[in-house]
Every structure is written in C-alpha cells, then in structure tokens.
Scaffold this motif. Sequence first.
Motif, PDB file in Angstrom:
ATOM      1  N   GLU A   1      -3.814  -3.726   3.758  1.00 45.33           N
ATOM      2  CA  GLU A   1      -2.547  -4.448   3.781  1.00 45.33           C
ATOM      3  C   GLU A   1      -2.668  -5.933   3.458  1.00 45.33           C
ATOM      4  O   GLU A   1      -1.692  -6.578   3.085  1.00 45.33           O
ATOM      5  CB  GLU A   1      -1.844  -4.261   5.119  1.00 45.33           C
ATOM      6  CG  GLU A   1      -2.566  -4.899   6.290  1.00 45.33           C
ATOM      7  CD  GLU A   1      -1.844  -4.663   7.599  1.00 45.33           C
ATOM      8  OE1 GLU A   1      -0.675  -5.076   7.717  1.00 45.33           O
ATOM      9  OE2 GLU A   1      -2.466  -4.070   8.492  1.00 45.33           O
TER      10      GLU A   1
ATOM     11  N   GLY B   1       0.811  -5.488   1.852  1.00 48.22           N
ATOM     12  CA  GLY B   1       1.457  -5.066   3.087  1.00 48.22           C
ATOM     13  C   GLY B   1       2.770  -5.758   3.362  1.00 48.22           C
ATOM     14  O   GLY B   1       3.513  -5.354   4.258  1.00 48.22           O
TER      15      GLY B   1
ATOM     16  N   SER C   1       7.083  -4.351   1.347  1.00 49.20           N
ATOM     17  CA  SER C   1       7.805  -3.130   1.689  1.00 49.20           C
ATOM     18  C   SER C   1       9.228  -3.200   1.173  1.00 49.20           C
ATOM     19  O   SER C   1       9.901  -4.214   1.300  1.00 49.20           O
ATOM     20  CB  SER C   1       7.814  -2.924   3.199  1.00 49.20           C
ATOM     21  OG  SER C   1       8.522  -1.746   3.511  1.00 49.20           O
TER      22      SER C   1
ATOM     23  N   LYS D   1       0.559   1.342   7.320  1.00 49.75           N
ATOM     24  CA  LYS D   1      -0.368   0.221   7.084  1.00 49.75           C
ATOM     25  C   LYS D   1      -1.832   0.671   7.059  1.00 49.75           C
ATOM     26  O   LYS D   1      -2.730  -0.119   7.232  1.00 49.75           O
ATOM     27  CB  LYS D   1      -0.192  -0.897   8.123  1.00 49.75           C
ATOM     28  CG  LYS D   1       1.200  -1.460   8.205  1.00 49.75           C
ATOM     29  CD  LYS D   1       1.493  -2.405   7.083  1.00 49.75           C
ATOM     30  CE  LYS D   1       2.777  -3.161   7.390  1.00 49.75           C
ATOM     31  NZ  LYS D   1       3.512  -3.548   6.253  1.00 49.75           N
TER      32      LYS D   1
ATOM     33  N   SER E   1       1.899   4.105   2.787  1.00 55.02           N
ATOM     34  CA  SER E   1       1.145   3.160   3.617  1.00 55.02           C
ATOM     35  C   SER E   1       1.818   1.802   3.753  1.00 55.02           C
ATOM     36  O   SER E   1       1.782   1.195   4.816  1.00 55.02           O
ATOM     37  CB  SER E   1      -0.263   2.955   3.061  1.00 55.02           C
ATOM     38  OG  SER E   1      -1.058   4.064   3.367  1.00 55.02           O
ATOM     39  N   TYR E   2       2.417   1.315   2.669  1.00 57.69           N
ATOM     40  CA  TYR E   2       2.923  -0.057   2.672  1.00 57.69           C
ATOM     41  C   TYR E   2       4.393  -0.199   2.277  1.00 57.69           C
ATOM     42  O   TYR E   2       4.919  -1.309   2.284  1.00 57.69           O
ATOM     43  CB  TYR E   2       2.079  -0.933   1.734  1.00 57.69           C
ATOM     44  CG  TYR E   2       0.606  -0.808   2.006  1.00 57.69           C
ATOM     45  CD1 TYR E   2       0.081  -1.160   3.247  1.00 57.69           C
ATOM     46  CD2 TYR E   2      -0.262  -0.299   1.058  1.00 57.69           C
ATOM     47  CE1 TYR E   2      -1.267  -1.023   3.519  1.00 57.69           C
ATOM     48  CE2 TYR E   2      -1.614  -0.163   1.328  1.00 57.69           C
ATOM     49  CZ  TYR E   2      -2.109  -0.525   2.557  1.00 57.69           C
ATOM     50  OH  TYR E   2      -3.443  -0.380   2.828  1.00 57.69           O
TER      51      TYR E   2
END
Length: 129
Positions: free
Chosen positions: A21, A56, A59, A67, A88-89
């Motif tokens: 991130e 990160g 978004s 994350k 994930s992000y």
Amino acid sequence: MRGLINKAKDSLTTLELDIDENTLVGELQELFKEKFKLTFRVYYMDSLADPNNKIGDVSNYDDETSKKPVKIKGTFTIKQFSDALYNSYGAITAVADYHDTHIVPESITLGQASRNEYTLESFIIVTGK
C-alpha cells in the motif's frame, strides 16, 4: 509448443512485482514498464492518479479494502492483475502497450502482453493524454 515455452518462462523468470500500500504510483509505473515492457495506468476518480500518491491512497470507493500486499506474476491475466489491485487497494487500473497507444486485452497474460502476443481486433485507443 512456443506458447508452452513462453508460459514456462513467465513462471520462472523475473516477471514478478511486489506491491504494498505504500508503493508510489509513479514508482510502480516505472517498475511495471521495466519488468513487463507495458504501461500501467492508475485512475483516481475520473482522471489519472498523481504519480506521487501511494497506491493505497487511490481507492475509488468508500468501503474498506484489504490493503494486503499483492505479488504480480507474468502468468496473471490482465484481468487478474486489475482485480487484485482493486480488491486490495480499490485502485482502478488499465494496462496499455509500451508506448501507451492502446489498452491490451484483459484475457491475455502479462507475459503475453509484454511479448505483444495479441491482436488488435477489439483494442481501445488511449485518448486524452
């Protein structure tokens, strides 16, 4: 036969990239171009993300993301790669050719795209640079 050899190369070579991130968008784009010979586009809202932002922090939705660090391999399809970064992000991404003239098809692997092993039957012209 050549396809099997190239797939094995993608599994065994350095066509890998670790992303967490705190990785800067610009740094990630440079590494991506170096490793995969492709252009990595990251979007934030309705435009390209600032290269100085962390992956990160770009978004595109309000929900909490995992994350979790992401390890990208040459055997990933473009869709798997994009989905991993989104999950994930929350990052919305696209992969274009080296010169950033068209988006490569989501169904092929990063390795195939890096070797230009695709046709431009239904490619998207990149505009608005």
